[in-house]
Scaffold this active site. Structure first.
Site, mmCIF file in Angstrom:
data_model
loop_
_atom_site.group_PDB
_atom_site.id
_atom_site.type_symbol
_atom_site.label_atom_id
_atom_site.label_comp_id
_atom_site.label_asym_id
_atom_site.label_seq_id
_atom_site.Cartn_x
_atom_site.Cartn_y
_atom_site.Cartn_z
ATOM 1 N N ASP A 48 -10.129 21.869 1.010
ATOM 2 C CA ASP A 48 -9.575 23.571 1.500
ATOM 3 C C ASP A 48 -10.560 24.414 0.891
ATOM 4 O O ASP A 48 -10.858 24.679 -0.065
ATOM 5 C CB ASP A 48 -8.282 23.559 0.760
ATOM 6 C CG ASP A 48 -7.622 24.907 1.020
ATOM 7 O OD1 ASP A 48 -7.945 25.821 1.812
ATOM 8 O OD2 ASP A 48 -6.222 24.603 1.299
ATOM 9 N N SER A 93 -4.607 28.506 5.313
ATOM 10 C CA SER A 93 -4.200 27.217 5.296
ATOM 11 C C SER A 93 -3.254 26.489 6.047
ATOM 12 O O SER A 93 -3.297 25.497 6.353
ATOM 13 C CB SER A 93 -4.217 26.762 3.900
ATOM 14 O OG SER A 93 -5.261 26.926 3.124
ATOM 15 N N THR A 148 -1.470 23.050 3.243
ATOM 16 C CA THR A 148 -2.060 21.978 4.031
ATOM 17 C C THR A 148 -1.317 20.610 3.945
ATOM 18 O O THR A 148 -1.218 20.275 5.343
ATOM 19 C CB THR A 148 -3.404 21.532 3.172
ATOM 20 O OG1 THR A 148 -4.338 22.670 3.006
ATOM 21 C CG2 THR A 148 -4.222 20.837 3.972
ATOM 22 N N GLU A 267 -6.196 16.123 0.133
ATOM 23 C CA GLU A 267 -6.566 17.553 0.197
ATOM 24 C C GLU A 267 -7.383 17.646 -1.304
ATOM 25 O O GLU A 267 -6.688 17.571 -2.213
ATOM 26 C CB GLU A 267 -5.576 18.522 0.435
ATOM 27 C CG GLU A 267 -6.056 19.963 0.310
ATOM 28 C CD GLU A 267 -5.072 20.964 0.042
ATOM 29 O OE1 GLU A 267 -5.121 22.060 0.659
ATOM 30 O OE2 GLU A 267 -4.067 20.663 -0.528
ATOM 31 N N ASP A 319 -10.253 23.265 6.249
ATOM 32 C CA ASP A 319 -9.576 24.146 7.198
ATOM 33 C C ASP A 319 -9.878 25.654 7.218
ATOM 34 O O ASP A 319 -9.812 26.287 8.351
ATOM 35 C CB ASP A 319 -7.964 24.408 6.550
ATOM 36 C CG ASP A 319 -7.865 24.729 5.055
ATOM 37 O OD1 ASP A 319 -9.099 24.783 4.613
ATOM 38 O OD2 ASP A 319 -7.026 25.072 4.505
ATOM 39 N N HIS A 320 -11.038 25.909 6.372
ATOM 40 C CA HIS A 320 -11.724 27.277 6.508
ATOM 41 C C HIS A 320 -12.542 27.391 5.485
ATOM 42 O O HIS A 320 -12.564 26.496 4.435
ATOM 43 C CB HIS A 320 -10.816 28.226 6.495
ATOM 44 C CG HIS A 320 -9.787 28.456 5.254
ATOM 45 N ND1 HIS A 320 -10.290 28.698 4.039
ATOM 46 C CD2 HIS A 320 -8.520 28.076 4.956
ATOM 47 C CE1 HIS A 320 -9.417 28.486 3.158
ATOM 48 N NE2 HIS A 320 -8.125 28.078 3.822
#
Length: 550
Positions: A48, A93, A148, A267, A319-320
């Site tokens: 993440d 997220s 997430t 994650e 995710d970013h």
């Protein structure tokens, strides 16, 4: 059988599973049958907030130069993908996880739902578990109902609805869930956690030793560690909270002990948390680098398992990006590197000293739209990927493919029904679309359109005049042959209702973007497959709307 609910939209997928006969595979005559000797395991790892600069920084701190992480050296495919949400804004997220888990973009704040918060997007864990009989697991060093892991297990229109995320997650019968959050309000401490685990038939562990001793013997395990989320790796108490490596090893052990293939989402959530720290926090780069290193060590565990197993896909990405990190200079680093002969504290001190001798900059304290890297192993992922949703579709393409229904529009005016949609099927094996008009007490009217793929996406249109203004309309996409349309049963045709407004006006238009199917929040972990042989037929059933005269 047929599923009908007035004034709701729902989706059902059927998987026809054929078992072994006298130890000899029997091949059905069904057209476009997909035969899987044993479907591959899938380990989907999300750092993440982990951009390429985070990976580079972790690499120089841990290994002495850039491009030396396991993702750089051993993963054959790497893609940079965009992460904006459906409105072209910087994602959070929730929307980012939804894109990765469902192949559909949505608004920031939504989890597993469309931008209007009315349609559920089925996620890859639900596909794997309910349609393919996979064992499943979720790992995060954030709280249990974080966005997430919620994106791989729940459907809510607000990511802060954590009680609902938790309820949906635990109701799905996921085999192993390891997270922080022992003390969050929706859990409420160890006594409440015991009651929660009993309610959902989980063995509960709350410290590292219990996790390691139960992973090889438990059938269904929930780990809840430390407060709302784990402490940063530099400060983590190894007695109270396991490392990312230990959680990943434990989950793989439990899942690999089962007869079915498995899907595991891992994650590393604290990479993002460190990226959000204030710019004046002197430990920001240190925490971020160590969390990325911690995550990379877990990737090594997954990769080594995949290599030894020979039938496991590993996908690593983000995710970013968070913070806008740039690695500026690392020329002053010494040659002393962390090594396995040192204690954990000694290695962390070396890492801390190394971070003190590199130069980085941060753009700000929030997410950015910087494209993030995705690393892929275990299948052919050579086709270019440019957007986060394409990661889902690339994985789907390697797993035998699910037909997807995109950009659906329908218009009702009196007895006239107009349906437009796009059908996406990565292996182009969907054969037919059917519009079924159900009047409730007489035979269905069925309109058939053959699907002939010359591209990955084809347009579908039905323009039909019904014999009544009171009906339910179903759209069926058949992948595997028309003979299997009515062959599903309660065990493997799972229904998730999605509330939509009843159309009562004489003329109204609605549009949506709908995946191929979804599953019930009340689904339990029922065995559905014998993987010695599988003849797979996917039947996507999309009841569009119920048109009822007032």
């Amino acid at each position: 059988m047929r599923f009908k609910l007035p004034t709701v939209l729902f989706i059902a997928v059927s998987v026809l599973l054929l078992s072994q006969l006298l130890s000899v595979p029997v091949v059905s005559a069904v057209t476009h049958e997909k035969i899987l000797d044993r479907p591959p395991n899938v380990i989907y790892m999300i750092g993440d907030g982990m951009g390429f600069e985070q990976v580079k920084t972790a690499s120089v701190v841990e290994y002495g130069d850039v491009n030396l992480t396991i993702m750089d050296t051993d993963f054959p495919y790497m893609h940079f993908v965009g992460t904006d949400d459906i409105e072209g804004e910087i994602t959070d997220s929730a929307a980012g996880g939804t894109a990765l888990g469902t192949g559909q973009k949505t608004l920031s704040g939504r989890i597993g739902m469309d931008q209007d918060g009315t349609i559920f997007y089925k996620n890859i864990l639900e596909y794997m578990k309910f349609d393919f009989g996979y064992a499943t697991g979720l790992i995060s060093n954030t709280e249990q109902a974080h966005a997430t892991q919620g994106s791989f297990s729940a459907h809510v229109d607000n990511r802060e609805d954590k009680d609902e995320i938790q309820e949906q997650m635990l109701s799905k019968g996921i085999d192993i869930i390891l997270t922080g959050g022992l003390d969050v309000s929706y859990i409420g401490g160890e006594t409440a956690a015991i009651n929660l685990s009993n309610k959902y038939n989980y063995d509960l562990v709350t410290n590292t030793a219990d996790l390691l001793s139960n992973a090889s013997t438990s059938d269904k395990l929930m780990g809840l560690f430390d407060g709302p989320y784990f402490p940063y790796e530099l400060e983590r108490d190894p007695v109270r909270s396991p490392s990312m490596v230990q959680m990943t090893e434990s989950a793989i052990t439990l899942l690999d002990n089962k007869d079915e293939p498995f899907f595991l989402m891992v994650e590393g959530g604290l990479i993002d948390y460190a990226g959000h720290l204030a710019s004046y926090n002197e430990h920001r780069t240190l925490y971020n680098a160590l969390e990325t290193i911690n995550f990379e060590k877990a990737v090594r565990v997954a990769y080594e398992f995949a290599v030894n197993d020979g039938n496991t896909i590993v996908i690593v990405g983000a995710d970013h990006e968070t913070g806008g990190l740039t690695l500026l200079d690392y020329s002053n680093l010494s040659n002393e590197l962390p090594n396995e002969d040192n204690t954990r504290d000694e290695n962390n001190q070396i890492r801390e000293d190394r971070v003190a001798n590199i130069s980085t900059s941060w753009y700000w304290t929030s997410h950015t739209r910087t494209p993030v890297p995705f690393y892929m192993y275990g299948a052919d992922f050579s086709e270019p990927l440019t957007e986060n949703i394409e990661v889902f579709w690339a994985l789907v393409g390697q797993l035998g493919s699910f037909p997807g229904v995109l950009n659906q529009e329908f218009e009702i005016s009196g007895n006239n029904l107009l349906v437009n949609a796009e059908i996406r099927d990565m292996d182009k094996s969907a054969t037919e679309a059917q519009l079924i008009i159900d009047y409730g007490n007489i035979d269905d009217e069925v309109v058939v359109q053959e699907l002939i793929f010359d591209t990955d996406i084809i347009e579908l249109e039905f323009n039909y005049t019904t014999s009544s203004t009171d009906y339910t309309a179903y759209l069926k996409i058949i992948d595997g042959g028309v003979n299997n349309v009515l062959s599903f049963t309660d065990e493997n045709a799972l229904v998730q209702q999605m509330i939509v407004d009843e159309i009562s006006d004489t003329s109204e238009t609605t549009s949506s973007s709908i995946p191929s199917s979804t599953t019930s929040d009340t689904d339990t972990d029922t065995d559905t497959a014998d993987y010695s042989f599988i003849g797979l037929s996917i039947i996507v059933v999309i009841p569009l709307i119920r048109k009822k005269t007032k």
